[in-house]
Design a protein around this motif. Structure first.
Motif, PDB file in Angstrom:
ATOM      1  N   LEU A  91       0.825  -1.188   0.000  1.00  0.00           N
ATOM      2  CA  LEU A  91       0.000   0.000   0.000  1.00  0.00           C
ATOM      3  C   LEU A  91       0.869   1.251   0.000  1.00  0.00           C
ATOM      4  N   THR A  92       0.319   2.333  -0.540  1.00  0.00           N
ATOM      5  CA  THR A  92       1.033   3.601  -0.493  1.00  0.00           C
ATOM      6  C   THR A  92       0.914   4.186   0.903  1.00  0.00           C
ATOM      7  N   CYS A 110     -10.914   1.628   0.120  1.00  0.00           N
ATOM      8  CA  CYS A 110     -10.101   0.775   0.993  1.00  0.00           C
ATOM      9  C   CYS A 110      -9.464  -0.355   0.186  1.00  0.00           C
ATOM     10  N   PRO A 111      -8.156  -0.569   0.307  1.00  0.00           N
ATOM     11  CA  PRO A 111      -7.494  -1.630  -0.465  1.00  0.00           C
ATOM     12  C   PRO A 111      -8.016  -3.027  -0.164  1.00  0.00           C
ATOM     13  N   PHE A 112      -8.517  -3.239   1.036  1.00  0.00           N
ATOM     14  CA  PHE A 112      -9.055  -4.556   1.372  1.00  0.00           C
ATOM     15  C   PHE A 112     -10.404  -4.775   0.693  1.00  0.00           C
ATOM     16  N   VAL A 113     -11.174  -3.702   0.543  1.00  0.00           N
ATOM     17  CA  VAL A 113     -12.423  -3.777  -0.208  1.00  0.00           C
ATOM     18  C   VAL A 113     -12.120  -3.951  -1.694  1.00  0.00           C
ATOM     19  N   ARG A 114     -11.129  -3.215  -2.196  1.00  0.00           N
ATOM     20  CA  ARG A 114     -10.742  -3.349  -3.600  1.00  0.00           C
ATOM     21  C   ARG A 114     -10.298  -4.769  -3.915  1.00  0.00           C
ATOM     22  N   LYS A 115      -9.677  -5.424  -2.953  1.00  0.00           N
ATOM     23  CA  LYS A 115      -9.270  -6.825  -3.132  1.00  0.00           C
ATOM     24  C   LYS A 115     -10.462  -7.671  -3.550  1.00  0.00           C
ATOM     25  N   HIS A 116     -11.572  -7.512  -2.843  1.00  0.00           N
ATOM     26  CA  HIS A 116     -12.722  -8.387  -3.077  1.00  0.00           C
ATOM     27  C   HIS A 116     -13.606  -7.922  -4.235  1.00  0.00           C
ATOM     28  N   TYR A 117     -13.671  -6.611  -4.478  1.00  0.00           N
ATOM     29  CA  TYR A 117     -14.462  -6.126  -5.608  1.00  0.00           C
ATOM     30  C   TYR A 117     -13.658  -6.150  -6.908  1.00  0.00           C
ATOM     31  N   GLY A 118     -12.368  -5.800  -6.826  1.00  0.00           N
ATOM     32  CA  GLY A 118     -11.537  -5.793  -8.030  1.00  0.00           C
ATOM     33  C   GLY A 118     -11.378  -7.177  -8.636  1.00  0.00           C
ATOM     34  N   SER A 119     -11.403  -8.180  -7.798  1.00  0.00           N
ATOM     35  CA  SER A 119     -11.272  -9.564  -8.261  1.00  0.00           C
ATOM     36  C   SER A 119     -12.608 -10.165  -8.686  1.00  0.00           C
ATOM     37  N   GLY A 120     -13.710  -9.478  -8.333  1.00  0.00           N
ATOM     38  CA  GLY A 120     -15.039 -10.002  -8.612  1.00  0.00           C
ATOM     39  C   GLY A 120     -15.550 -10.942  -7.530  1.00  0.00           C
ATOM     40  N   ASN A 121     -14.778 -11.119  -6.473  1.00  0.00           N
ATOM     41  CA  ASN A 121     -15.163 -12.061  -5.424  1.00  0.00           C
ATOM     42  C   ASN A 121     -16.426 -11.627  -4.676  1.00  0.00           C
ATOM     43  N   ILE A 149      -8.182 -15.232   5.412  1.00  0.00           N
ATOM     44  CA  ILE A 149      -6.836 -14.701   5.146  1.00  0.00           C
ATOM     45  C   ILE A 149      -6.883 -13.179   5.142  1.00  0.00           C
ATOM     46  N   ALA A 150      -6.315 -12.576   6.174  1.00  0.00           N
ATOM     47  CA  ALA A 150      -6.376 -11.128   6.365  1.00  0.00           C
ATOM     48  C   ALA A 150      -5.279 -10.436   5.584  1.00  0.00           C
ATOM     49  N   SER A 151      -5.515 -10.234   4.310  1.00  0.00           N
ATOM     50  CA  SER A 151      -4.535  -9.547   3.474  1.00  0.00           C
ATOM     51  C   SER A 151      -5.257  -8.770   2.388  1.00  0.00           C
ATOM     52  N   PRO A 152      -4.591  -7.798   1.740  1.00  0.00           N
ATOM     53  CA  PRO A 152      -5.198  -7.069   0.632  1.00  0.00           C
ATOM     54  C   PRO A 152      -4.887  -7.704  -0.722  1.00  0.00           C
ATOM     55  N   ASP A 153      -4.287  -8.893  -0.725  1.00  0.00           N
ATOM     56  CA  ASP A 153      -3.828  -9.549  -1.956  1.00  0.00           C
ATOM     57  C   ASP A 153      -4.922 -10.452  -2.538  1.00  0.00           C
ATOM     58  N   PRO A 154      -5.432 -10.156  -3.735  1.00  0.00           N
ATOM     59  CA  PRO A 154      -6.468 -10.993  -4.351  1.00  0.00           C
ATOM     60  C   PRO A 154      -6.031 -12.446  -4.558  1.00  0.00           C
ATOM     61  N   ALA A 155      -4.732 -12.669  -4.646  1.00  0.00           N
ATOM     62  CA  ALA A 155      -4.242 -14.037  -4.854  1.00  0.00           C
ATOM     63  C   ALA A 155      -4.560 -14.940  -3.670  1.00  0.00           C
ATOM     64  N   ASP A 156      -4.873 -14.340  -2.519  1.00  0.00           N
ATOM     65  CA  ASP A 156      -5.178 -15.135  -1.328  1.00  0.00           C
ATOM     66  C   ASP A 156      -6.624 -15.632  -1.294  1.00  0.00           C
ATOM     67  N   ILE A 157      -7.479 -15.058  -2.135  1.00  0.00           N
ATOM     68  CA  ILE A 157      -8.903 -15.399  -2.078  1.00  0.00           C
ATOM     69  C   ILE A 157      -9.177 -16.887  -2.298  1.00  0.00           C
ATOM     70  N   PRO A 158      -8.604 -17.520  -3.327  1.00  0.00           N
ATOM     71  CA  PRO A 158      -8.905 -18.939  -3.544  1.00  0.00           C
ATOM     72  C   PRO A 158      -8.410 -19.845  -2.417  1.00  0.00           C
ATOM     73  N   LYS A 159      -7.442 -19.358  -1.645  1.00  0.00           N
ATOM     74  CA  LYS A 159      -6.873 -20.183  -0.575  1.00  0.00           C
ATOM     75  C   LYS A 159      -7.616 -20.018   0.750  1.00  0.00           C
ATOM     76  N   CYS A 182      -9.676  -1.843   6.451  1.00  0.00           N
ATOM     77  CA  CYS A 182      -9.529  -0.446   6.873  1.00  0.00           C
ATOM     78  C   CYS A 182     -10.560  -0.158   7.958  1.00  0.00           C
ATOM     79  N   SER A 183     -10.242   0.738   8.845  1.00  0.00           N
ATOM     80  CA  SER A 183     -11.221   1.109   9.866  1.00  0.00           C
ATOM     81  C   SER A 183     -12.381   1.856   9.204  1.00  0.00           C
ATOM     82  N   VAL A 184     -13.565   1.714   9.773  1.00  0.00           N
ATOM     83  CA  VAL A 184     -14.716   2.481   9.289  1.00  0.00           C
ATOM     84  C   VAL A 184     -14.454   3.952   9.567  1.00  0.00           C
TER      85      VAL A 184
END
Length: 230
Positions: free
Chosen positions: A31-32, A89-100, A186-196, A224-226
């Protein structure tokens, strides 16, 4: 049930979420600095959850982004998913950007569940949007919630004790909270973790629809915090 303890630490360019119950660490070093700054709020702004598993879910009355009024009690007899979200939020982008997230919404609403996305970001804070902007996000991301509710005063978020984006609560047909916590294991912002990862929300909804106990009814939310206002 003992409360799960967590410790949030911030280092330059690194966001770590340490879950004391299982020792899991999420390293968001990709993250930046700006994203990291926006990802954390003072712990004093995190309210104690009013929602409790196996207890009645806090009721609310709110209009969605299309002006339709929703009462939680209107959905009694159905399984309801409440998803706290923040598109920046990058954690939200993880799940929406991947389509999950969209896939999960369509899958579970297809089984009869109600899915309500809630945005509790205050004006001027990360993730704050108008109703029209929220609708455009839903359309552009091909998202499929039953409704999107704006909660800029944080009233609903504080009722539930929503702490992160995402933070998800699943309410059973009886109106009781059946699950609260993370979307997956899996608590990460990496979309690659979703299938695992184990998807806690899918498991909870399927269990509640079939009338079975939820195996993991409380988990540590991550993200990210609300962005509540003062």
């Amino acid at each position: 049930m003992k409360a799960t303890k967590s410790l949030l630490g911030i280092t330059t360019g690194v966001f770590l979420l340490l879950t004391a119950s299982n020792g899991a660490i999420s390293n968001a070093s990709n993250l930046t600095n700006t994203e990291n700054k926006n990802a954390i709020q003072s712990s004093s702004e995190i309210r104690v959850a009013a929602a409790r598993v196996n207890n009645p879910a806090p009721n609310f009355v709110a209009a969605d982004t299309n002006g339709k009024t929703h009462r939680l009690t209107d959905f009694k007899g159905k399984v309801v998913v409440l998803e706290w979200t923040n598109h920046d939020c990058p954690f939200v982008r993880k799940h929406y950007g991947s389509g999950n997230m969209q896939k999960l919404q369509k899958e579970l609403t297809g089984k009869g569940a109600v899915w309500i996305s809630i945005i509790s970001s205050a004006p001027g804070m990360q993730g704050y949007v108008s109703a029209s902007q929220a609708n455009e996000l839903t359309k552009s991301r091909n998202a499929a919630p039953t409704a999107v509710i704006l909660d800029p005063e944080g009233k609903i978020g504080k009722q539930y004790g929503a702490r992160t984006t995402p933070h998800i609560f699943v309410i059973g047909k009886d109106g009781n909270v059946g699950y609260m916590g993370a979307i997956d294991s899996i608590a990460s912002p990496d979309p690659a973790d979703i299938p695992k990862a184990d998807n806690y929300v899918r498991d909870a909804v399927n269990s509640l629809i079939s009338g079975k106990p939820v195996a993991n009814s409380v988990t540590q939310p991550y993200g990210c915090s609300v962005k509540y206002g003062s």
